[in-house]
Write a protein that holds these residues in place. Structure first.
Motif, PDB file in Angstrom:
ATOM      1  N   ALA A  16       5.271   6.290   7.278  1.00  0.00           N
ATOM      2  CA  ALA A  16       4.688   6.483   6.030  1.00  0.00           C
ATOM      3  C   ALA A  16       5.159   5.836   4.727  1.00  0.00           C
ATOM      4  N   MET A  17       6.492   5.868   4.842  1.00  0.00           N
ATOM      5  CA  MET A  17       7.286   5.279   3.762  1.00  0.00           C
ATOM      6  C   MET A  17       7.184   3.612   3.650  1.00  0.00           C
ATOM      7  N   VAL A  18       7.252   3.084   4.850  1.00  0.00           N
ATOM      8  CA  VAL A  18       7.050   1.766   5.103  1.00  0.00           C
ATOM      9  C   VAL A  18       5.468   1.325   4.555  1.00  0.00           C
ATOM     10  N   SER A  19       4.579   2.089   4.725  1.00  0.00           N
ATOM     11  CA  SER A  19       3.236   1.926   4.538  1.00  0.00           C
ATOM     12  C   SER A  19       3.025   1.960   2.802  1.00  0.00           C
ATOM     13  N   MET A  20       3.921   2.921   2.407  1.00  0.00           N
ATOM     14  CA  MET A  20       3.889   2.934   0.933  1.00  0.00           C
ATOM     15  C   MET A  20       4.254   1.773   0.428  1.00  0.00           C
ATOM     16  N   MET A  21       5.566   1.068   1.011  1.00  0.00           N
ATOM     17  CA  MET A  21       6.207   0.000   0.430  1.00  0.00           C
ATOM     18  C   MET A  21       5.177  -1.253   0.593  1.00  0.00           C
ATOM     19  N   VAL A  22       4.460  -1.280   1.793  1.00  0.00           N
ATOM     20  CA  VAL A  22       3.554  -2.437   1.846  1.00  0.00           C
ATOM     21  C   VAL A  22       2.286  -2.388   0.784  1.00  0.00           C
ATOM     22  N   TRP A  23       2.015  -1.063   0.342  1.00  0.00           N
ATOM     23  CA  TRP A  23       1.045  -0.930  -0.690  1.00  0.00           C
ATOM     24  C   TRP A  23       1.433  -1.424  -1.911  1.00  0.00           C
ATOM     25  N   LEU A  24       2.772  -1.023  -2.224  1.00  0.00           N
ATOM     26  CA  LEU A  24       3.325  -1.425  -3.605  1.00  0.00           C
ATOM     27  C   LEU A  24       3.372  -2.961  -3.490  1.00  0.00           C
ATOM     28  N   VAL A  25       3.626  -3.631  -2.390  1.00  0.00           N
ATOM     29  CA  VAL A  25       3.892  -5.036  -2.372  1.00  0.00           C
ATOM     30  C   VAL A  25       2.372  -5.652  -2.640  1.00  0.00           C
ATOM     31  N   LEU A  26       1.369  -5.077  -2.037  1.00  0.00           N
ATOM     32  CA  LEU A  26      -0.042  -5.658  -2.095  1.00  0.00           C
ATOM     33  C   LEU A  26      -0.352  -5.443  -3.418  1.00  0.00           C
ATOM     34  N   TRP A  54      -4.393   3.889   7.681  1.00  0.00           N
ATOM     35  CA  TRP A  54      -3.461   3.635   8.507  1.00  0.00           C
ATOM     36  C   TRP A  54      -2.413   4.793   8.638  1.00  0.00           C
ATOM     37  N   VAL A  55      -1.842   5.410   7.568  1.00  0.00           N
ATOM     38  CA  VAL A  55      -1.079   6.292   7.528  1.00  0.00           C
ATOM     39  C   VAL A  55      -1.528   7.733   8.134  1.00  0.00           C
ATOM     40  N   TRP A  56      -2.984   7.996   7.929  1.00  0.00           N
ATOM     41  CA  TRP A  56      -3.639   9.112   8.377  1.00  0.00           C
ATOM     42  C   TRP A  56      -3.409   9.273   9.730  1.00  0.00           C
ATOM     43  N   ARG A  57      -3.766   7.996  10.417  1.00  0.00           N
ATOM     44  CA  ARG A  57      -4.059   7.987  11.991  1.00  0.00           C
ATOM     45  C   ARG A  57      -2.424   7.533  12.790  1.00  0.00           C
ATOM     46  N   TYR A  58      -1.751   6.793  12.139  1.00  0.00           N
ATOM     47  CA  TYR A  58      -0.701   6.409  12.683  1.00  0.00           C
ATOM     48  C   TYR A  58       0.811   7.098  12.503  1.00  0.00           C
ATOM     49  N   ALA A  59       0.533   7.466  11.171  1.00  0.00           N
ATOM     50  CA  ALA A  59       2.134   8.147  10.597  1.00  0.00           C
ATOM     51  C   ALA A  59       2.055   9.453  10.677  1.00  0.00           C
ATOM     52  N   TRP A  60       0.996  10.120  10.182  1.00  0.00           N
ATOM     53  CA  TRP A  60       0.737  11.580  10.237  1.00  0.00           C
ATOM     54  C   TRP A  60       0.010  12.024  11.428  1.00  0.00           C
ATOM     55  N   LEU A  61      -0.458  11.263  12.131  1.00  0.00           N
ATOM     56  CA  LEU A  61      -1.245  11.782  13.492  1.00  0.00           C
ATOM     57  C   LEU A  61      -2.371  12.747  13.187  1.00  0.00           C
ATOM     58  N   LYS A  62      -3.153  12.673  12.259  1.00  0.00           N
ATOM     59  CA  LYS A  62      -4.135  13.675  11.882  1.00  0.00           C
ATOM     60  C   LYS A  62      -5.535  13.136  12.399  1.00  0.00           C
ATOM     61  N   SER A  63      -5.706  11.985  12.487  1.00  0.00           N
ATOM     62  CA  SER A  63      -7.147  11.450  13.213  1.00  0.00           C
ATOM     63  C   SER A  63      -7.196  12.096  14.769  1.00  0.00           C
ATOM     64  N   SER A  64      -8.414  12.336  14.846  1.00  0.00           N
ATOM     65  CA  SER A  64      -8.665  12.828  16.475  1.00  0.00           C
ATOM     66  C   SER A  64      -8.355  11.986  17.394  1.00  0.00           C
ATOM     67  N   THR A  65      -8.110  10.437  17.082  1.00  0.00           N
ATOM     68  CA  THR A  65      -7.800   9.319  18.004  1.00  0.00           C
ATOM     69  C   THR A  65      -6.430   9.050  17.855  1.00  0.00           C
ATOM     70  N   SER A  66      -5.492   9.956  17.282  1.00  0.00           N
ATOM     71  CA  SER A  66      -4.085   9.586  17.222  1.00  0.00           C
ATOM     72  C   SER A  66      -3.537  10.106  18.452  1.00  0.00           C
ATOM     73  N   VAL A  67      -2.540   9.077  18.810  1.00  0.00           N
ATOM     74  CA  VAL A  67      -1.815   9.310  20.035  1.00  0.00           C
ATOM     75  C   VAL A  67      -0.700  10.578  19.607  1.00  0.00           C
ATOM     76  N   VAL A  68      -0.795  11.669  20.448  1.00  0.00           N
ATOM     77  CA  VAL A  68       0.276  12.734  20.196  1.00  0.00           C
ATOM     78  C   VAL A  68       1.255  12.800  21.424  1.00  0.00           C
ATOM     79  N   ALA A  69       0.884  12.254  22.491  1.00  0.00           N
ATOM     80  CA  ALA A  69       1.819  12.308  23.646  1.00  0.00           C
ATOM     81  C   ALA A  69       1.816  10.999  24.510  1.00  0.00           C
TER      82      ALA A  69
END
Length: 147
Positions: A16-26, A54-69
Motif C-alpha cells: 500500500a505504501m509503494v502504491s501511494m508513492m507511485v500515485w505521488l510520482v504520477l 489496485w490497493v483494494w485488491r492486491y494490498a488490502w485483499l478486500k476484493s472478492s477476487t483477492s488471493v487469500v491463500a
C-alpha cells in the motif's frame, strides 16, 4: 513426493505504501506535464482511482477476487480466492522471486493468465521463503548435456 505447502496471505502495508508513492510520482508528473489545469486534475483523479482499486485488491485483499491463500506441489499451484473459489494452474517462468518483492505469473488449465504481487509482509516469513525457493528451483533449465 513432496507434500503440499500452504500458507495464508495477509494485507500488505508495504505494498500500500509503494502504491501511494507511485500515485505521488504520477501526480507530480501529471502536474508537470499539464500544469495547473483541468487535465492535471482529471489525470490525478484517474490515477487515484486506478491505484486505489489496485490497493483494494492486491494490498488490502478486500476484493472478492483477492488471493487469500496459496498452496503448491511440484506439479500444481493453487490460489484460494476470498469469494471461496480456487484457481489451479502452473507458475510461469517469468515469475520473479526476490526477497522483498515476488510476482507470481500463473497460467490456469483453461489457458487464462493472471499475476499476483507479494511483498515481504504479505504472509509468514517461512511460507514466503519456501515459495521463493520453490519458484527459483522449479523453472531451472539444464545448461549442459549430461551424457
Amino acid at each position: 513426493m513432496l507434500s503440499r505447502a500452504k500458507f495464508q496471505l495477509k494485507a500488505s502495508v508495504q505494498l500500500a505504501m509503494v502504491s501511494m508513492m507511485v500515485w505521488l510520482v504520477l501526480t507530480v508528473c501529471g502536474i508537470g506535464i499539464f500544469g495547473w489545469s483541468w487535465f492535471a486534475l482529471a489525470y490525478v483523479v484517474l490515477a487515484a482511482l486506478v491505484i486505489g482499486h489496485w490497493v483494494w485488491r492486491y494490498a488490502w485483499l478486500k476484493s472478492s477476487t483477492s488471493v487469500v491463500a496459496i498452496s503448491w506441489t511440484p506439479d500444481e499451484f493453487c490460489c484460494y480466492l476470498k469469494n471461496g473459489s480456487q484457481v489451479n494452474g502452473h507458475i510461469l517462468a517469468k515469475s520473479a522471486f526476490n526477497p522483498y518483492f515476488t510476482t507470481l505469473h500463473i497460467i490456469t488449465a483453461d489457458a487464462s493468465k493472471f499475476w499476483w504481487p507479494l511483498m515481504i509482509d504479505s504472509g509468514p516469513a517461512d511460507g514466503l521463503r519456501k515459495l521463493r525457493v520453490f519458484g527459483r528451483w522449479h523453472h531451472q533449465h539444464v545448461t549442459a548435456n549430461q551424457n
